[in-house]
Structure formats: structure tokens, C-alpha cells
Scaffold this active site. Structure first.
Site, mmCIF file in Angstrom:
data_model
loop_
_atom_site.group_PDB
_atom_site.id
_atom_site.type_symbol
_atom_site.label_atom_id
_atom_site.label_comp_id
_atom_site.label_asym_id
_atom_site.label_seq_id
_atom_site.Cartn_x
_atom_site.Cartn_y
_atom_site.Cartn_z
ATOM 1 N N GLY A 46 -8.220 4.546 1.903
ATOM 2 C CA GLY A 46 -7.000 4.841 2.662
ATOM 3 C C GLY A 46 -5.916 5.576 1.903
ATOM 4 O O GLY A 46 -5.121 6.305 2.492
ATOM 5 N N GLU A 101 -1.325 2.299 -2.432
ATOM 6 C CA GLU A 101 -1.979 1.727 -1.255
ATOM 7 C C GLU A 101 -1.495 2.478 -0.017
ATOM 8 O O GLU A 101 -0.396 3.038 0.007
ATOM 9 C CB GLU A 101 -1.626 0.234 -1.195
ATOM 10 C CG GLU A 101 -2.134 -0.541 -0.013
ATOM 11 C CD GLU A 101 -3.651 -0.632 0.117
ATOM 12 O OE1 GLU A 101 -4.287 0.435 0.169
ATOM 13 O OE2 GLU A 101 -4.178 -1.759 0.225
ATOM 14 N N ASP A 105 0.161 -4.947 4.627
ATOM 15 C CA ASP A 105 0.170 -5.721 5.862
ATOM 16 C C ASP A 105 0.413 -7.184 5.474
ATOM 17 O O ASP A 105 1.540 -7.554 5.171
ATOM 18 C CB ASP A 105 -1.184 -5.467 6.557
ATOM 19 C CG ASP A 105 -1.273 -5.978 7.975
ATOM 20 O OD1 ASP A 105 -0.349 -5.746 8.752
ATOM 21 O OD2 ASP A 105 -2.283 -6.617 8.312
ATOM 22 N N PHE A 154 -1.182 -1.005 15.334
ATOM 23 C CA PHE A 154 -2.255 -0.473 14.508
ATOM 24 C C PHE A 154 -2.082 1.036 14.376
ATOM 25 O O PHE A 154 -2.036 1.755 15.369
ATOM 26 C CB PHE A 154 -3.641 -0.819 15.053
ATOM 27 C CG PHE A 154 -4.685 -0.691 13.989
ATOM 28 C CD1 PHE A 154 -4.842 -1.692 13.038
ATOM 29 C CD2 PHE A 154 -5.466 0.449 13.903
ATOM 30 C CE1 PHE A 154 -5.771 -1.564 12.013
ATOM 31 C CE2 PHE A 154 -6.400 0.593 12.874
ATOM 32 C CZ PHE A 154 -6.545 -0.420 11.939
ATOM 33 N N ASP A 161 -7.584 4.524 8.651
ATOM 34 C CA ASP A 161 -8.678 4.652 9.612
ATOM 35 C C ASP A 161 -8.718 3.509 10.612
ATOM 36 O O ASP A 161 -8.127 2.449 10.400
ATOM 37 C CB ASP A 161 -10.016 4.637 8.870
ATOM 38 C CG ASP A 161 -10.369 3.244 8.365
ATOM 39 O OD1 ASP A 161 -9.541 2.635 7.651
ATOM 40 O OD2 ASP A 161 -11.458 2.736 8.706
HETATM 41 P P1 IMP Z 1 -3.454 -6.660 3.760
HETATM 42 O O1 IMP Z 1 -4.378 -7.202 2.717
HETATM 43 O O2 IMP Z 1 -3.363 -7.566 4.961
HETATM 44 O O3 IMP Z 1 -2.083 -6.299 3.228
HETATM 45 O O4 IMP Z 1 -4.158 -5.412 4.372
HETATM 46 C C1 IMP Z 1 -4.024 -4.190 3.874
HETATM 47 C C2 IMP Z 1 -5.186 -3.324 4.315
HETATM 48 O O5 IMP Z 1 -5.506 -3.536 5.711
HETATM 49 C C3 IMP Z 1 -4.809 -1.885 4.193
HETATM 50 O O6 IMP Z 1 -5.208 -1.386 2.950
HETATM 51 C C4 IMP Z 1 -5.569 -1.237 5.321
HETATM 52 O O7 IMP Z 1 -6.862 -0.896 4.874
HETATM 53 C C5 IMP Z 1 -5.718 -2.311 6.361
HETATM 54 N N1 IMP Z 1 -4.701 -2.154 7.424
HETATM 55 C C6 IMP Z 1 -3.694 -2.994 7.726
HETATM 56 N N2 IMP Z 1 -2.978 -2.553 8.767
HETATM 57 C C7 IMP Z 1 -3.536 -1.377 9.128
HETATM 58 C C8 IMP Z 1 -3.230 -0.401 10.159
HETATM 59 O O8 IMP Z 1 -2.287 -0.515 10.961
HETATM 60 N N3 IMP Z 1 -4.042 0.686 10.204
HETATM 61 C C9 IMP Z 1 -5.093 0.873 9.352
HETATM 62 N N4 IMP Z 1 -5.405 0.006 8.382
HETATM 63 C C10 IMP Z 1 -4.640 -1.119 8.273
HETATM 64 MG MG MG Z 2 -6.855 -0.094 2.720
#
Ligand code: IMP
Ligand code: MG
Length: 181
Positions: A46, A101, A105, A154, A161
Site C-alpha cells: 500500500g 504506511e 486504522d 473504506f 486496495d
Molecule cells: P490497522 O492495523 O488496523 O491499522 O490496519 C492498517 C492496514 O489495514 C492498512 O495498512 C491497510 O492495508 C488496511 N486498511 C485499513 N483501512 C483501509 C482502507 O480504508 N482502505 C484500504 N486499506 C485499509
Molecule cells: Mg497496508
């Protein structure tokens, strides 16, 4: 004017916004890492579009490397169980690491990765994320550099992606709910 991809409901961050973000963050990072030993580590896949544009705005000698992780869970939510599927090649000792990154999220992915890299004697570890969804954070993690906040929707494009698609859109857009629901 190019037509909007049919699966996108709204552009949240335009190409012009992305250029501004990269110039602003690049200038800030150039200041902050002036006397440091900068290693930029992108989290695949990403962060690739963001990282290659951002580093062109960092006016310092630097090295780059990549890390790939997988997170198990449904396709629009990360589960928090993170696995390294491609490790970095460079020995971190003595480097000031800047992790790149695409989106922060829950924060679980970056928390796991930064703890893992800390244990390898990097001089420092900083976090730069293009997008932040602060409303969704479940761990206590504060990024050092943020491109912009996005609402709890999203989003895809510019590296992000859904099911490996939409990464090459030149903007960040909200994916229509009917595509993933
Ligand atoms: P976290 O571990 O919950 O912070 O997730 C982060 C990862 O989830 C990111 O590196 C993305 O790959 C994926 N992600 C979270 N939200 C989105 C979104 O809205 N679109 C696409 N990928 C997302
Ligand atoms: Mg990611």
C-alpha cells in the site's frame, strides 16, 4: 477532466492534494532528519506510491527498504494478528528508521512492526502515514507525520486496495459500499 472510476463514490484526496501533502511532509522530514542516518522503510504494498513520491521531496541522503506483512481478518478490517511475509534486508543498527504506511486504522499493524524493529537496535523509529482514521484506533499509537485524516469509510487508490484492485487510481476515493458489502 478524467472520468471518475465507476466504483468510487467520492474523491477524498485529489492529485493536487497529494502533491501538497508530499511537498509539506518532505520538507518537514528534511528538516527533522538533517543530521541523522535515514532509512525509509515502506510497508508493502500500500505505501509504494506514497513512498516513491514522498522521498523525491526529501532533500537528504537516504536508503530505502521494504517490509511486507499480512493481517488476517475480513477484507475491509484488519484482525490484529500480523505476520511478516517479507523482512527488510538492511541491518538496522545505527539507522534512524522512518516507517511509511498507507493508512493507520486500528494501529495494530504499525504497533507490531515498530515494536519488532525497535528490538533490533535501530537508533530511532518514526512513523509516517499518508492517511489516518483516528476514530478507529484501538491501540495507543501516535504517528509522527500524517498526510491527512479521513472519515471512517473504506478508501482506495494511490496504493490502497480492495481485493488488490484500485491501487493505480491517482487519487484517494471512497469505495461504493455495494462493492464490498
Ligand atoms: P490497522 O492495523 O488496523 O491499522 O490496519 C492498517 C492496514 O489495514 C492498512 O495498512 C491497510 O492495508 C488496511 N486498511 C485499513 N483501512 C483501509 C482502507 O480504508 N482502505 C484500504 N486499506 C485499509
Ligand atoms: Mg497496508
Amino acid at each position: 477532466m478524467k472520468t471518475l472510476n465507476k466504483d468510487i463514490s467520492e474523491v477524498l484526496v485529489s492529485e493536487a492534494d497529494l502533491n501538497e501533502i508530499n511537498a509539506r511532509l518532505g520538507a518537514q522530514i528534511t528538516k527533522d532528519f538533517k543530521d541523522k542516518n535515514l532509512l525509509v522503510v515502506g510497508i508493502l504494498k500500500g505505501s509504494v506510491y506514497f513512498m516513491t513520491d514522498l522521498t523525491r521531496h526529501i532533500d537528504l541522503p537516504l536508503k530505502i527498504d521494504f517490509l511486507a506483512v499480512s493481517s488476517y481478518g475480513s477484507s475491509t478490517r484488519s484482525s490484529g494478528s500480523v505476520k511478516i511475509i517479507k523482512d527488510i534486508d538492511i541491518d538496522l543498527e545505527g539507522y534512524d528508521v522512518l516507517l511509511i504506511e498507507d493508512i493507520l486504522d486500528s494501529g495494530r499493524t504499525l504497533q507490531y512492526v515498530s515494536k519488532m524493529l525497535e528490538a533490533r537496535n535501530a537508533k530511532s523509529i518514526s512513523i509516517c502515514t499518508l492517511l489516518d482514521k483516528p476514530a478507529r484506533r484501538v491501540v495507543d499509537l501516535k504517528p509522527d507525520y500524517v498526510g491527512c485524516d479521513v472519515p471512517d469509510e473504506f478508501v482506495v487508490g494511490y496504493g490502497l486496495d480492495y481485493d488488490q484492485k484500485y491501487r493505480n487510481l491517482p487519487y484517494i476515493g471512497s469505495l461504493k459500499r455495494e462493492i464490498y458489502e
